[in-house]
Design a protein around this motif. Structure first.
Motif, PDB file in Angstrom:
ATOM      1  N   ARG A 154      42.167   4.284  82.109  1.00  0.00           N
ATOM      2  CA  ARG A 154      41.491   3.701  80.950  1.00  0.00           C
ATOM      3  C   ARG A 154      41.490   4.667  79.771  1.00  0.00           C
ATOM      4  NH1 ARG A 154      37.442   4.621  78.075  1.00  0.00           N
ATOM      5  NH2 ARG A 154      36.368   2.980  76.874  1.00  0.00           N
ATOM      6  N   GLU A 155      41.156   5.927  80.031  1.00  0.00           N
ATOM      7  CA  GLU A 155      41.098   6.926  78.967  1.00  0.00           C
ATOM      8  C   GLU A 155      42.468   7.162  78.333  1.00  0.00           C
ATOM      9  OE1 GLU A 155      37.725   7.822  81.852  1.00  0.00           O
ATOM     10  OE2 GLU A 155      39.804   7.116  81.925  1.00  0.00           O
ATOM     11  N   ALA A 210      43.275   4.261  76.117  1.00  0.00           N
ATOM     12  CA  ALA A 210      42.441   4.356  74.916  1.00  0.00           C
ATOM     13  C   ALA A 210      43.016   5.359  73.925  1.00  0.00           C
ATOM     14  CB  ALA A 210      41.016   4.745  75.302  1.00  0.00           C
ATOM     15  N   ALA A 246      41.243  -2.194  82.075  1.00  0.00           N
ATOM     16  CA  ALA A 246      41.550  -1.588  80.778  1.00  0.00           C
ATOM     17  C   ALA A 246      42.165  -2.604  79.821  1.00  0.00           C
ATOM     18  CB  ALA A 246      42.493  -0.399  80.971  1.00  0.00           C
ATOM     19  N   PHE A 285      40.424  -3.711  76.201  1.00  0.00           N
ATOM     20  CA  PHE A 285      41.072  -3.448  74.915  1.00  0.00           C
ATOM     21  C   PHE A 285      41.802  -4.665  74.346  1.00  0.00           C
ATOM     22  CE2 PHE A 285      41.124   0.829  77.027  1.00  0.00           C
ATOM     23  CZ  PHE A 285      40.130   1.395  76.223  1.00  0.00           C
TER      24      PHE A 285
END
Length: 396
Positions: free
Chosen positions: A330-331, A334, A367, A371
């Motif tokens: 996820r990070e 992002a 994720a 987003f």
């Protein structure tokens, strides 16, 4: 404003036809490089104004007024100053009076036909177009050099990446009857020699390197010799297909490990700019070794945690492959999204394994939902007795 752009060689006593001599005699404002001024100074009117062409070019163009007679090397439309005028002052009138460019002169001296020669300019430019010509198997390459991309540097690059079947010819001070020198050398000889400027290079070979569609896994240098740490060839090729690389410009490979995906992409799509990221420092030597082994120059290599990377000077991607995520998928996504092109693609290979407790496909789904990314239909594949893999793809 009108520009008269006159091509010259390195000959200190240039010959000009009557039409060009009349332009020079009637001119008031002249421009060119300092070397050009040394060559033509004796031909200029006594009250001539000379404007040196130096960087920054914007400052040079601010000085131009009235009609300008510009002296340029060779053919001013061959990577030359006439192109710069068209870009800086598109409304200006331009008349061009060319002579042979340096690569034509070198081909003439060598009696080498040049209608089929691949032309690459390294004058003030980086390596990518040269690397592309090598990977695509060009058998005759004409190269415009500069003080960084010298004949010696070119020879060293050819040797480093295994393109050792070229002969190299170098022309120095072409057109100058007193200083002109033509040398045809082995790459080892050229790599150790210093050449005068200006110079240019022609590479010729009767053969080319064979790049197969898919590199056997066994030919890569592996991380600690572990075969499971490489994306298998069929998966690599399907991954590249999912990334739609023939229509992309910049690819990021996050978690490159051995570099197999980056290298396969470099060889199959040599127009791409590829930036490869990996957290493990020991992988830097591995990817360098594999790049040299397979003749894949020009991959940008970044070592360190991707989440800590400063991406401000890294070319923005329109295709991203996530090869490793360390539980931080996820990070990573992002961090990618603010720099991803508007039509960008992200591809991730999810491994289904009973030994792994966290479902990477679930992390991916979460994720993408968070987003607002649009997923395409996953492709599930299993090779021999390896764990099944799903090739996952999303867009904005």
């Amino acid at each position: 404003m009108k520009f008269f752009v006159i091509g010259i060689t390195d000959n200190p006593n240039p010959f000009f036809p009557p039409e060009v001599l009349n332009i020079i005699r009637s001119g008031k404002v002249f421009s060119g490089g300092r070397r050009h001024h040394e060559i033509v100074a004796q031909l200029l009117p006594a009250d001539a104004e000379w404007i040196d062409i130096t960087v920054p070019l914007d400052a040079v163009f601010e000085q131009y007024h009235d009609d300008v007679v510009v002296f340029a090397s060779g053919d001013p439309l061959f990577f030359g100053f006439a192109n710069t005028i068209r870009r800086q002052m598109p409304e200006a009138e331009i008349a061009v009076y060319p002579t042979f460019n340096s690569l034509q002169l070198l081909a003439h001296r060598l009696v080498v036909p040049y209608h089929d020669m691949r032309i690459v300019s390294l004058t003030g430019r980086p390596w990518p177009e040269f690397d592309k010509a090598l990977i695509q198997g060009a058998k005759k390459i004409g190269i415009l050099t500069d003080r960084e991309h010298t004949p010696a540097a070119i020879a060293q690059r050819l040797i480093e990446y295994g393109y050792t079947y070229y002969n190299i010819s170098v022309g120095e001070h072409l057109g100058n009857p007193e200083r002109e020198r033509i040398s045809t050398l082995s790459l080892d000889e050229a790599a150790k020699r210093t050449f005068d400027n200006p110079n240019c290079v022609i590479l010729v070979s009767d053969s080319c390197r064979e790049n197969s569609f898919g590199i056997p896994d066994s030919e890569f240098t592996l991380l600690d010799g572990r075969e499971k740490m490489i994306t298998k060839m069929p998966i690599r090729l399907l991954t590249l297909q999912a990334l739609d690389l023939s229509n992309r410009k910049v690819m990021w490979d996050i978690g490159f490990c051995t570099g197999s995906v980056s290298i396969e992409a470099r060889l199959q799509f040599p127009h791409l700019q590829i930036e490869a990221f990996e957290i493990r420092p020991e992988c830097e030597a591995i990817i360098h070794d594999n790049c040299r082994r397979f003749g894949a120059p020009g991959i940008g290599i970044h070592i360190g945690d991707f989440l800590d990377a400063n991406l401000t000077e890294t070319p923005r991607p329109d295709a991203v492959f996530i090869g490793g995520h360390g539980g931080k998928l996820r990070e990573i996504i992002a961090k990618i999204l603010p720099v991803l092109a508007s039509d960008g693609i992200i591809v991730f290979n999810s491994v289904t394994s009973p030994m792994v407790h966290t479902d990477s496909h679930q992390l991916w789904d979460e994720a993408c939902a968070e987003f607002g990314l649009k997923q395409e239909q996953p492709l599930r594949i299993q090779l021999n007795d390896y764990n099944p893999i799903e090739i996952l793809k999303c867009k904005r």
